[in-house]
Design a protein around this motif. Structure first.
Motif, PDB file in Angstrom:
ATOM      1  N   THR A  42       0.903  -0.864  -0.128  1.00 26.80           N
ATOM      2  CA  THR A  42      -0.023   0.215   0.000  1.00 26.80           C
ATOM      3  C   THR A  42       0.631   1.382   0.344  1.00 26.80           C
ATOM      4  O   THR A  42       2.172   0.689   0.055  1.00 26.80           O
ATOM      5  CB  THR A  42      -0.889   0.103   0.942  1.00 26.80           C
ATOM      6  OG1 THR A  42       0.045  -0.057   2.486  1.00 26.80           O
ATOM      7  CG2 THR A  42      -2.054  -0.976   1.547  1.00 26.80           C
ATOM      8  N   PHE A  43       0.325   2.068   0.117  1.00 26.97           N
ATOM      9  CA  PHE A  43       1.053   3.229   0.291  1.00 26.97           C
ATOM     10  C   PHE A  43       1.216   4.355   0.918  1.00 26.97           C
ATOM     11  O   PHE A  43       0.047   4.431   2.446  1.00 26.97           O
ATOM     12  CB  PHE A  43       0.266   4.618  -1.527  1.00 26.97           C
ATOM     13  CG  PHE A  43       0.643   3.768  -2.665  1.00 26.97           C
ATOM     14  CD1 PHE A  43       1.530   3.708  -3.387  1.00 26.97           C
ATOM     15  CD2 PHE A  43      -0.389   3.324  -3.213  1.00 26.97           C
ATOM     16  CE1 PHE A  43       1.891   2.746  -4.365  1.00 26.97           C
ATOM     17  CE2 PHE A  43      -0.615   2.898  -4.394  1.00 26.97           C
ATOM     18  CZ  PHE A  43       0.775   2.270  -4.883  1.00 26.97           C
ATOM     19  N   CYS A  46      -2.464   6.650   2.229  1.00 29.62           N
ATOM     20  CA  CYS A  46      -3.460   6.004   1.245  1.00 29.62           C
ATOM     21  C   CYS A  46      -3.984   5.091   1.453  1.00 29.62           C
ATOM     22  O   CYS A  46      -3.171   4.219   2.153  1.00 29.62           O
ATOM     23  CB  CYS A  46      -3.010   6.431   0.227  1.00 29.62           C
ATOM     24  SG  CYS A  46      -4.398   6.010  -1.219  1.00 29.62           S
ATOM     25  N   HIS A  49      -5.455   2.468  -2.129  1.00 31.04           N
ATOM     26  CA  HIS A  49      -5.519   1.898  -3.123  1.00 31.04           C
ATOM     27  C   HIS A  49      -4.714   1.052  -2.786  1.00 31.04           C
ATOM     28  O   HIS A  49      -3.509   0.964  -1.935  1.00 31.04           O
ATOM     29  CB  HIS A  49      -4.872   3.435  -4.463  1.00 31.04           C
ATOM     30  CG  HIS A  49      -5.373   4.004  -4.619  1.00 31.04           C
ATOM     31  ND1 HIS A  49      -5.889   4.802  -4.645  1.00 31.04           N
ATOM     32  CD2 HIS A  49      -6.448   4.030  -5.464  1.00 31.04           C
ATOM     33  CE1 HIS A  49      -6.838   5.681  -4.972  1.00 31.04           C
ATOM     34  NE2 HIS A  49      -7.493   5.008  -6.360  1.00 31.04           N
ATOM     35  N   ILE A  73      -2.756  -1.957 -10.271  1.00 34.67           N
ATOM     36  CA  ILE A  73      -3.155  -0.790  -9.248  1.00 34.67           C
ATOM     37  C   ILE A  73      -4.861  -1.289  -8.971  1.00 34.67           C
ATOM     38  O   ILE A  73      -5.165  -1.277  -9.613  1.00 34.67           O
ATOM     39  CB  ILE A  73      -2.572   0.563  -9.636  1.00 34.67           C
ATOM     40  CG1 ILE A  73      -1.576   0.406  -9.866  1.00 34.67           C
ATOM     41  CG2 ILE A  73      -3.297   1.143  -8.705  1.00 34.67           C
ATOM     42  CD1 ILE A  73      -1.334   1.501 -10.845  1.00 34.67           C
ATOM     43  N   VAL A  88       5.563   1.431 -10.284  1.00 32.24           N
ATOM     44  CA  VAL A  88       4.168   2.438 -10.165  1.00 32.24           C
ATOM     45  C   VAL A  88       4.658   3.874  -7.994  1.00 32.24           C
ATOM     46  O   VAL A  88       5.349   2.878  -7.910  1.00 32.24           O
ATOM     47  CB  VAL A  88       3.637   1.797  -9.386  1.00 32.24           C
ATOM     48  CG1 VAL A  88       1.903   2.581  -9.180  1.00 32.24           C
ATOM     49  CG2 VAL A  88       2.498   0.464 -10.226  1.00 32.24           C
ATOM     50  N   LYS A  89       4.636   4.890  -9.332  1.00 28.78           N
ATOM     51  CA  LYS A  89       4.286   5.214  -7.849  1.00 28.78           C
ATOM     52  C   LYS A  89       3.642   6.531  -7.319  1.00 28.78           C
ATOM     53  O   LYS A  89       2.255   6.147  -8.347  1.00 28.78           O
ATOM     54  CB  LYS A  89       5.366   6.656  -7.910  1.00 28.78           C
ATOM     55  CG  LYS A  89       7.086   6.020  -8.515  1.00 28.78           C
ATOM     56  CD  LYS A  89       8.056   7.102  -8.417  1.00 28.78           C
ATOM     57  CE  LYS A  89       9.823   6.427  -8.507  1.00 28.78           C
ATOM     58  NZ  LYS A  89       9.481   5.421  -9.385  1.00 28.78           N
ATOM     59  N   HIS A  90       3.179   6.700  -6.314  1.00 28.73           N
ATOM     60  CA  HIS A  90       1.812   7.377  -6.428  1.00 28.73           C
ATOM     61  C   HIS A  90       1.661   8.758  -5.639  1.00 28.73           C
ATOM     62  O   HIS A  90       2.772   8.983  -4.958  1.00 28.73           O
ATOM     63  CB  HIS A  90       1.397   6.139  -4.775  1.00 28.73           C
ATOM     64  CG  HIS A  90      -0.243   7.086  -3.870  1.00 28.73           C
ATOM     65  ND1 HIS A  90      -0.086   7.738  -3.275  1.00 28.73           N
ATOM     66  CD2 HIS A  90      -1.203   6.993  -4.641  1.00 28.73           C
ATOM     67  CE1 HIS A  90      -1.328   8.528  -2.594  1.00 28.73           C
ATOM     68  NE2 HIS A  90      -2.204   7.777  -3.483  1.00 28.73           N
ATOM     69  N   HIS A  97      -5.520  11.710  -5.604  1.00 23.95           N
ATOM     70  CA  HIS A  97      -4.371  10.583  -5.888  1.00 23.95           C
ATOM     71  C   HIS A  97      -4.166  10.629  -7.993  1.00 23.95           C
ATOM     72  O   HIS A  97      -5.009  10.457  -8.560  1.00 23.95           O
ATOM     73  CB  HIS A  97      -5.178   9.608  -5.438  1.00 23.95           C
ATOM     74  CG  HIS A  97      -5.784   9.012  -3.911  1.00 23.95           C
ATOM     75  ND1 HIS A  97      -4.714   8.173  -2.999  1.00 23.95           N
ATOM     76  CD2 HIS A  97      -6.259   9.476  -3.114  1.00 23.95           C
ATOM     77  CE1 HIS A  97      -5.068   9.119  -1.229  1.00 23.95           C
ATOM     78  NE2 HIS A  97      -6.601   9.694  -2.084  1.00 23.95           N
ATOM     79  N   TYR A  98      -3.325  10.469  -7.454  1.00 19.99           N
ATOM     80  CA  TYR A  98      -2.240  10.078  -9.028  1.00 19.99           C
ATOM     81  C   TYR A  98      -1.288   9.134  -8.589  1.00 19.99           C
ATOM     82  O   TYR A  98      -0.605   8.698  -8.004  1.00 19.99           O
ATOM     83  CB  TYR A  98      -2.025  11.353  -9.306  1.00 19.99           C
ATOM     84  CG  TYR A  98      -2.689  12.700  -9.841  1.00 19.99           C
ATOM     85  CD1 TYR A  98      -2.893  12.868 -10.711  1.00 19.99           C
ATOM     86  CD2 TYR A  98      -3.010  13.811  -8.303  1.00 19.99           C
ATOM     87  CE1 TYR A  98      -3.582  14.241 -10.832  1.00 19.99           C
ATOM     88  CE2 TYR A  98      -4.024  14.651  -8.464  1.00 19.99           C
ATOM     89  CZ  TYR A  98      -4.110  15.037  -9.899  1.00 19.99           C
ATOM     90  OH  TYR A  98      -5.212  15.947  -9.436  1.00 19.99           O
ATOM     91  N   PHE A  99      -1.133   8.957  -9.911  1.00 21.04           N
ATOM     92  CA  PHE A  99      -0.085   7.462 -10.175  1.00 21.04           C
ATOM     93  C   PHE A  99       0.876   7.358 -11.606  1.00 21.04           C
ATOM     94  O   PHE A  99      -0.205   7.939 -12.537  1.00 21.04           O
ATOM     95  CB  PHE A  99      -0.759   6.265 -10.585  1.00 21.04           C
ATOM     96  CG  PHE A  99      -1.405   5.983  -9.207  1.00 21.04           C
ATOM     97  CD1 PHE A  99      -1.156   5.057  -7.956  1.00 21.04           C
ATOM     98  CD2 PHE A  99      -3.112   6.189  -8.803  1.00 21.04           C
ATOM     99  CE1 PHE A  99      -1.495   4.768  -7.176  1.00 21.04           C
ATOM    100  CE2 PHE A  99      -3.726   5.688  -7.639  1.00 21.04           C
ATOM    101  CZ  PHE A  99      -2.853   4.945  -7.266  1.00 21.04           C
ATOM    102  N   GLU A 112      -7.172   9.679 -10.110  1.00 19.49           N
ATOM    103  CA  GLU A 112      -8.165   8.251  -9.156  1.00 19.49           C
ATOM    104  C   GLU A 112      -8.838   7.382  -9.542  1.00 19.49           C
ATOM    105  O   GLU A 112      -9.336   6.610  -9.389  1.00 19.49           O
ATOM    106  CB  GLU A 112      -7.859   8.886  -7.488  1.00 19.49           C
ATOM    107  CG  GLU A 112      -9.241   9.713  -8.428  1.00 19.49           C
ATOM    108  CD  GLU A 112      -8.964  10.595  -6.260  1.00 19.49           C
ATOM    109  OE1 GLU A 112      -9.890  11.935  -6.575  1.00 19.49           O
ATOM    110  OE2 GLU A 112      -8.925  10.316  -5.491  1.00 19.49           O
TER     111      GLU A 112
END
Length: 279
Positions: A42-43, A46, A49, A73, A88-90, A97-99, A112
């Motif tokens: 997980t992040f 957050c 996600h 994701i 993958v980066k969050h 929220h962005y990736f 998101e």
């Protein structure tokens, strides 16, 4: 022919498959084993996600191995936001929220809701400051924000971070300095910019100057030479020497015929006078 057939049978028995990279019997490298596992993570900050990373390791008869990773994701309800990606980066920006991730041979950004915010074929994408991403396109660098908007034009041949928000750039063969918001601190007109201790030496028309860690010129490029002496920086102009500390603060103006560091005592010699202690 018999030798080729034996190699083929041996590979088939051990793995059920033969590497597509085999060209002749002497160089056959066939698959002899495979590992597979999944990792879920997980992040930070957050709970909406998560990511499952699938890792496959293939072992070959010549002792080599190959790794394959692919990520998916997920939203909190278990639905898939994007699959078949990697790196993958969050990010959270303005509570959204962005990736960023690599897929289809390019880096991309989604929000998101799964909306793609980039269409260019970026070959690199790294966060260099809040809401600032360094990108590479057609072998040139620039900066975009998390919404995909260009902040710094993608035109630089070099874009190297040297401080929290300070970058050395190269444009059309000349060096300069910039921050992540496209504020040009040092124009791209120098032949070289090189770090020395906590400052940067700039070179133009075979003359040298000094820029501090904030991208401010503290000595114009009008000196004949700049070099280090112990923990100090020696500058030369019109046949006379001066001294700066490692942060670029002036210890002695360039009025001395000679400078020496003897047993950690810094001394200077004025024309026709004895040595005097500077530090």
């Amino acid at each position: 022919m018999k030798k080729v057939f034996i190699c083929f049978i041996l590979g088939f028995i051990l793995s059920g498959n033969i590497s597509a990279n085999a060209h002749h019997c002497g160089s056959y490298s066939y698959l002899i084993g495979k590992d597979y596992h999944e990792e879920k993570y997980t992040f930070t900050n957050c709970d909406k996600h998560s990511v499952i990373e699938e890792i496959s390791v293939y072992y070959y008869s010549n002792g080599t191995r190959r790794y394959y990773k692919t990520s998916t994701i997920f939203n909190a309800d278990g639905s898939i936001l994007v699959s078949g990606c990697s790196d993958v980066k969050h990010f959270i920006q303005n509570k959204k929220h962005y990736f960023t991730f690599y897929k289809n041979k390019k880096y991309q950004i989604i929000d998101e809701n799964g909306n793609y915010l980039t269409i260019k074929n970026y070959k690199m994408m790294d966060e260099i400051a809040p809401n600032r991403l360094l990108v590479k396109l057609d072998k040139k660098f620039g900066v975009i924000n998390i919404d995909g908007n260009i902040i710094t034009p993608i035109k630089y041949k070099k874009f190297e971070q040297v401080n929290t928000d300070l970058f050395i750039t190269k444009l059309n063969g000349y060096f300069g300095m910039i921050d992540s918001s496209n504020n040009i601190l040092i124009k791209n007109e120098y032949d070289k910019i090189k770090q020395l201790y906590n400052v940067f030496i700039i070179k133009k028309y075979n003359k040298f100057g000094i820029v501090n860690i904030n991208g401010e010129i503290i000595l114009q490029a009008e000196f004949d030479n700049i070099k280090k002496l112990g923990e100090y920086i020696i500058v030369k102009k019109n046949g006379r020497y001066g001294v700066l500390d490692s942060n670029g603060n002036i210890i002695a103006n360039p009025i001395y015929k000679k400078i020496q560091l003897n047993r950690n005592t810094l001394k200077g010699k004025l024309p026709k006078k004895d040595w005097i202690t500077l530090l």
